[in-house]
Design a protein around this motif. Structure first.
Motif, PDB file in Angstrom:
ATOM      1  N   LEU A 101       1.021  -1.008   0.006  1.00 48.35           N
ATOM      2  CA  LEU A 101       0.042  -0.116  -0.093  1.00 48.35           C
ATOM      3  C   LEU A 101       0.777   1.297  -0.042  1.00 48.35           C
ATOM      4  O   LEU A 101       1.989   1.207   0.577  1.00 48.35           O
ATOM      5  CB  LEU A 101      -1.028   0.043   1.225  1.00 48.35           C
ATOM      6  CG  LEU A 101      -2.003  -1.152   1.280  1.00 48.35           C
ATOM      7  CD1 LEU A 101      -2.707  -1.071   2.796  1.00 48.35           C
ATOM      8  CD2 LEU A 101      -3.020  -1.248   0.246  1.00 48.35           C
ATOM      9  N   ASP A 102       0.581   2.546  -0.554  1.00 49.37           N
ATOM     10  CA  ASP A 102       1.048   3.718  -0.753  1.00 49.37           C
ATOM     11  C   ASP A 102       0.844   4.376   0.882  1.00 49.37           C
ATOM     12  O   ASP A 102      -0.376   4.566   1.087  1.00 49.37           O
ATOM     13  CB  ASP A 102       0.532   4.447  -1.910  1.00 49.37           C
ATOM     14  CG  ASP A 102       1.247   5.880  -1.954  1.00 49.37           C
ATOM     15  OD1 ASP A 102       1.805   6.314  -0.817  1.00 49.37           O
ATOM     16  OD2 ASP A 102       1.521   6.138  -2.860  1.00 49.37           O
ATOM     17  N   ASP A 104       1.330   7.162   2.012  1.00 52.77           N
ATOM     18  CA  ASP A 104       0.908   8.426   1.988  1.00 52.77           C
ATOM     19  C   ASP A 104      -0.438   8.988   1.371  1.00 52.77           C
ATOM     20  O   ASP A 104      -1.102   9.769   1.815  1.00 52.77           O
ATOM     21  CB  ASP A 104       2.077   9.266   1.128  1.00 52.77           C
ATOM     22  CG  ASP A 104       3.106   9.402   1.564  1.00 52.77           C
ATOM     23  OD1 ASP A 104       3.391   9.472   2.878  1.00 52.77           O
ATOM     24  OD2 ASP A 104       4.418   9.376   0.913  1.00 52.77           O
ATOM     25  N   LEU A 105      -1.332   7.576   1.069  1.00 50.71           N
ATOM     26  CA  LEU A 105      -2.551   7.816   0.618  1.00 50.71           C
ATOM     27  C   LEU A 105      -3.482   7.359   1.521  1.00 50.71           C
ATOM     28  O   LEU A 105      -3.129   6.628   2.620  1.00 50.71           O
ATOM     29  CB  LEU A 105      -2.590   7.142  -0.909  1.00 50.71           C
ATOM     30  CG  LEU A 105      -2.126   7.423  -2.040  1.00 50.71           C
ATOM     31  CD1 LEU A 105      -2.324   6.818  -3.113  1.00 50.71           C
ATOM     32  CD2 LEU A 105      -2.234   8.807  -2.321  1.00 50.71           C
ATOM     33  N   ASN A 110      -5.989   4.000  -1.905  1.00 53.48           N
ATOM     34  CA  ASN A 110      -5.526   2.745  -2.351  1.00 53.48           C
ATOM     35  C   ASN A 110      -6.391   1.602  -2.796  1.00 53.48           C
ATOM     36  O   ASN A 110      -5.862   1.233  -3.841  1.00 53.48           O
ATOM     37  CB  ASN A 110      -4.708   1.887  -1.029  1.00 53.48           C
ATOM     38  CG  ASN A 110      -3.438   2.726  -0.567  1.00 53.48           C
ATOM     39  OD1 ASN A 110      -2.366   2.299  -1.469  1.00 53.48           O
ATOM     40  ND2 ASN A 110      -3.283   3.650   0.133  1.00 53.48           N
ATOM     41  N   TYR A 113      -7.482   2.928  -6.374  1.00 58.06           N
ATOM     42  CA  TYR A 113      -6.445   2.813  -7.533  1.00 58.06           C
ATOM     43  C   TYR A 113      -6.647   1.406  -7.953  1.00 58.06           C
ATOM     44  O   TYR A 113      -6.397   0.995  -9.102  1.00 58.06           O
ATOM     45  CB  TYR A 113      -5.051   3.251  -6.844  1.00 58.06           C
ATOM     46  CG  TYR A 113      -4.005   2.788  -7.702  1.00 58.06           C
ATOM     47  CD1 TYR A 113      -3.785   3.816  -8.953  1.00 58.06           C
ATOM     48  CD2 TYR A 113      -3.101   2.138  -7.589  1.00 58.06           C
ATOM     49  CE1 TYR A 113      -2.760   3.449  -9.851  1.00 58.06           C
ATOM     50  CE2 TYR A 113      -2.041   1.724  -8.448  1.00 58.06           C
ATOM     51  CZ  TYR A 113      -2.058   2.450  -9.533  1.00 58.06           C
ATOM     52  OH  TYR A 113      -0.775   2.363 -10.504  1.00 58.06           O
ATOM     53  N   ARG A 145      -4.844   7.888   6.502  1.00 59.21           N
ATOM     54  CA  ARG A 145      -3.728   7.515   5.686  1.00 59.21           C
ATOM     55  C   ARG A 145      -3.297   6.384   6.080  1.00 59.21           C
ATOM     56  O   ARG A 145      -3.165   6.102   7.514  1.00 59.21           O
ATOM     57  CB  ARG A 145      -2.698   8.826   6.003  1.00 59.21           C
ATOM     58  CG  ARG A 145      -2.750  10.010   5.227  1.00 59.21           C
ATOM     59  CD  ARG A 145      -1.521  10.827   5.118  1.00 59.21           C
ATOM     60  NE  ARG A 145      -1.666  11.895   4.358  1.00 59.21           N
ATOM     61  CZ  ARG A 145      -0.778  12.888   4.136  1.00 59.21           C
ATOM     62  NH1 ARG A 145       0.390  12.722   4.662  1.00 59.21           N
ATOM     63  NH2 ARG A 145      -1.038  14.131   3.531  1.00 59.21           N
ATOM     64  N   SER A 147      -0.263   5.248   6.581  1.00 58.18           N
ATOM     65  CA  SER A 147       0.825   5.445   7.657  1.00 58.18           C
ATOM     66  C   SER A 147       0.393   5.712   9.291  1.00 58.18           C
ATOM     67  O   SER A 147       1.101   5.333  10.006  1.00 58.18           O
ATOM     68  CB  SER A 147       1.808   6.665   7.117  1.00 58.18           C
ATOM     69  OG  SER A 147       1.021   8.113   7.196  1.00 58.18           O
TER      70      SER A 147
END
Length: 253
Positions: A101-102, A104-105, A110, A113, A145, A147
């Motif tokens: 997973l990204d 920052d998104l 995620n 996308y 997010r 993160s």
């Protein structure tokens, strides 16, 4: 769980979720896999047990087409991976050992996308995101997010991502690596619940004996070869799974 474009009575829907026949793979002079054959029945939790270096990740890389198989046959829900790659990959959801997973998104971004990669339209993607996040217990974290999530929550978000296109088969490669005991138990319980409630099948690669239950289907992979397959209880026998595994792999004292 039906894949896209298939009727419930089609041959593909009656086939095993995954069938691998006589699969071999080399990296130069190194034989990573040798004549590997295994199957994942519909609606089953199948454990792929092996130490690091056994060939589990290589096997997953072949099934997901990160590598091309030049020998043997791989079928996902009845679709030959070489001859029908689009149909086979549409039936497959993957959770790799490395994070995908990204960070920052947001969780929802995620999933959106990933849905777009599978050709799912915006409106349907929003509904599917709502559904799969509810399934994994993250429906209140869609706007956060990645993160900001704990390790266990990130794994559950990755499972949601893998479910977005309604696959027949989940591949989970050491999905609990790096998680604490509580998070590991939650991810494992979630996977088993998806099988029981949603009808998805799972191939669960692990080196942790405690993650395997007696009635699970089990494949023992060692140095690129299948040493045994069947019900875990039958393979373990009276000695127990740990001792049997150590004896099979030549590591017993």
């Amino acid at each position: 769980m039906q894949g896209p474009g298939s009727g419930p009575s089609s041959a593909a829907d009656r086939a095993d979720a995954l069938r691998i026949t006589d699969l071999s793979h080399r990296f130069g002079s190194v034989q990573a896999l040798s004549d590997v054959s295994l199957s994942v029945p519909r609606g089953s939790f199948t454990a792929l047990l092996g130490v690091n270096g056994a060939g589990k990740t290589t096997l997953f890389s072949l099934v997901t087409r990160l590598y091309s198989n030049v020998s043997g046959r791989i079928e996902v829900a009845g679709h030959d991976l070489r001859r029908q790659p689009a149909q086979a990959m549409a039936r497959l959801g993957v959770v790799f050992q490395s994070r995908a997973l990204d960070a920052d998104l947001t969780v929802a971004q995620n999933l959106a996308y990933h849905a777009a990669l599978h050709g799912i339209g915006h409106r349907q993607a929003r509904e599917r995101t709502r559904q799969v996040l509810a399934q994994v217990g993250l429906d209140q974290r869609a706007g956060d997010r990645v993160s900001a999530l704990s390790g266990g929550q990130q794994r559950r978000a990755e499972i949601a991502r893998a479910l977005i296109h309604r696959p027949d088969l989940l591949l989970l490669d050491e999905a609990t690596v790096g998680l604490d005991v509580k998070s590991r138990a939650e991810v494992l319980a979630l996977t088993r619940r998806l099988i029981a409630v949603e009808g998805v099948s799972a191939l669960w690669a692990t080196h942790i004996m405690d993650e395997i239950q007696p009635d699970d289907d089990l494949v023992i992979l060692h140095k690129g070869r299948v040493l045994s397959s069947g019900k875990a209880a039958s393979i373990a026998g009276p000695s127990g799974l740990t001792q049997t595994f150590l004896s099979m792999t030549g590591a017993a004292a």
